[in-house]
Motif scaffolding. Structure first.
Motif, PDB file in Angstrom:
ATOM      1  N   MET A   1      31.462  49.141   3.200  1.00 37.16           N
ATOM      2  CA  MET A   1      32.923  49.054   3.261  1.00 37.16           C
ATOM      3  C   MET A   1      33.480  48.708   1.883  1.00 37.16           C
ATOM      4  O   MET A   1      32.976  47.811   1.219  1.00 37.16           O
ATOM      5  CB  MET A   1      33.336  47.973   4.255  1.00 37.16           C
ATOM      6  CG  MET A   1      33.046  48.343   5.706  1.00 37.16           C
ATOM      7  SD  MET A   1      33.481  47.017   6.843  1.00 37.16           S
ATOM      8  CE  MET A   1      32.131  45.896   6.558  1.00 37.16           C
ATOM      9  N   ILE A   3      36.847  47.739  -0.561  1.00 36.27           N
ATOM     10  CA  ILE A   3      38.192  47.183  -0.558  1.00 36.27           C
ATOM     11  C   ILE A   3      38.805  47.408  -1.930  1.00 36.27           C
ATOM     12  O   ILE A   3      38.135  47.267  -2.950  1.00 36.27           O
ATOM     13  CB  ILE A   3      38.168  45.676  -0.249  1.00 36.27           C
ATOM     14  CG1 ILE A   3      37.627  45.474   1.166  1.00 36.27           C
ATOM     15  CG2 ILE A   3      39.540  45.056  -0.370  1.00 36.27           C
ATOM     16  CD1 ILE A   3      37.532  44.051   1.576  1.00 36.27           C
ATOM     17  N   THR A 207      40.567  46.815   6.629  1.00 38.63           N
ATOM     18  CA  THR A 207      39.162  47.090   6.921  1.00 38.63           C
ATOM     19  C   THR A 207      38.813  46.673   8.343  1.00 38.63           C
ATOM     20  O   THR A 207      37.992  47.308   9.014  1.00 38.63           O
ATOM     21  CB  THR A 207      38.254  46.349   5.926  1.00 38.63           C
ATOM     22  OG1 THR A 207      38.561  46.791   4.600  1.00 38.63           O
ATOM     23  CG2 THR A 207      36.786  46.612   6.199  1.00 38.63           C
ATOM     24  N   ASN A 208      39.477  45.610   8.811  1.00 35.68           N
ATOM     25  CA  ASN A 208      39.242  45.089  10.156  1.00 35.68           C
ATOM     26  C   ASN A 208      40.144  45.767  11.197  1.00 35.68           C
ATOM     27  O   ASN A 208      40.261  45.285  12.330  1.00 35.68           O
ATOM     28  CB  ASN A 208      39.477  43.567  10.171  1.00 35.68           C
ATOM     29  CG  ASN A 208      38.734  42.873  11.284  1.00 35.68           C
ATOM     30  OD1 ASN A 208      37.671  43.322  11.712  1.00 35.68           O
ATOM     31  ND2 ASN A 208      39.280  41.768  11.760  1.00 35.68           N
TER      32      ASN A 208
END
Length: 340
Positions: A1, A3, A207-208
């Motif tokens: 992932m 960011i 992302t969540n």
């Protein structure tokens, strides 16, 4: 992932106070710092050139020239200036820190780490050195080791925003989203006036898959720093997915206004225009995205894929040919599949 990183990784330390008093030309170095802070780089170089013609022995003059060239994106020239500063004064740790950052920009990560460790040999309490070593470890995927370095940095400097942000990024990479949010909440409580922290937390929320909290953080950060083009585009993307087209359009246009070279603002605005049926203006903005990216392979391939989806194969094939001429194997494959 992954960011989006908002905090600048190039750590530029401005020596003040007694450090200036060690210089032969304290007033000159103070003026150089003012030029750097005001982004008047040419004035800074002109002033430093005049001093060097008279006396080339002041390490701080070369140190500040290194910062200027670094800010201008001339990292190799910047490194040479820091090396000259170190030759004149090998006991000034900030030169090693900034030299390491110059090497890091060239992805010479091992050499960069060596510079940070040299700085620590001079001053073992230099928090930024631990942060930077942690960052290098994270680039190799050693996130648990990186976190140990970030924690050391934070113990030495409890308000070191970059270490908190970098730690949160490693935690996300390890799948510890809730811990990452706790880390960002802590530094926001310490530095609530820092807009970048809200942008970083918004990225973790996104992302969540928590768009509501992401929107809240982007909006809060933009109140503090309304001209942040990256945050404008990222908030615009959320608005776009929610079919708030006018709000998304406003963010994209403001991003272009505030940073006319930000490629993804043109890209996202071009897609929005296509969706509204405005092919002419959409194409114009997508081609601007390619131009502003200096014809990067990724941007060309991304834009060409959008053009193919809009049945603008001729324009897409022109882009594939451009990338192919620059040595892109992916573009060759795409051109064979989509072009006559």
């Amino acid at each position: 992932m992954k960011i989006v990183r908002y905090l600048i990784l190039i750590i530029l330390i401005h020596p003040i106070g007694k450090v200036f008093s060690q210089s032969k030309y304290p007033k000159t170095n103070e003026q150089l710092v003012k030029f750097i802070d005001n982004k008047e780089y040419e004035k800074g170089l002109t002033l430093s050139n005049e001093i060097i013609k008279l006396d080339s022995s002041d390490y701080l003059v070369y140190y500040h020239r290194g910062i200027i060239y670094n800010r201008m994106g001339l990292f190799e020239t910047s490194a040479n200036e820091y090396l000259h500063s170190i030759k004149l004064n090998p006991n000034f740790p900030a030169s090693y820190i900034n030299l390491g950052e110059s090497y890091s920009n060239y992805e010479y990560l091992d050499i960069a780490e060596d510079q940070y460790r040299k700085a620590l040999q001079l001053d073992s309490t230099l928090a930024i050195a631990y942060n930077n070593i942690g960052y290098i470890k994270s680039q190799y995927g050693y996130h648990n080791i990186a976190i140990d370095y970030y924690d050391t940095c934070i113990r030495l400097d409890s308000a070191h925003a970059r270490a908190y942000v970098n730690k949160s990024i490693s935690l996300v990479e390890l799948g510890n989203i809730n811990e990452a949010l706790k880390v960002l909440n802590e530094i926001i409580s310490i530095a609530p006036e820092n807009p970048n922290l809200y942008f970083e937390r918004a990225g973790v929320h996104k992302t969540n898959n928590n768009e509501n909290d992401a929107m809240t953080d982007y909006s809060h950060g933009l109140l503090l720093e309304p001209k942040n083009a990256i945050a404008r585009v990222l908030r615009g993307n959320i608005q776009y997915t929610r079919d708030n087209i006018n709000e998304a359009k406003e963010d994209y246009l403001l991003a272009i206004q505030y940073d006319s070279n930000y490629t993804w603002a043109y890209y996202r605005y071009g897609i929005l225009l296509f969706d509204q049926g405005n092919l002419k203006e959409g194409l114009k903005n997508l081609l601007l995205a390619v131009e502003k990216s200096n014809n990067s392979e990724k941007m060309i391939l991304d834009v060409a894929e959008v053009l193919i989806s809009e049945k603008l194969n001729e324009e897409a094939c022109k882009l594939y040919k451009k990338a192919e001429d620059n040595g892109s194997v992916k573009a060759i494959i795409k051109r064979i599949s989509n072009c006559k």
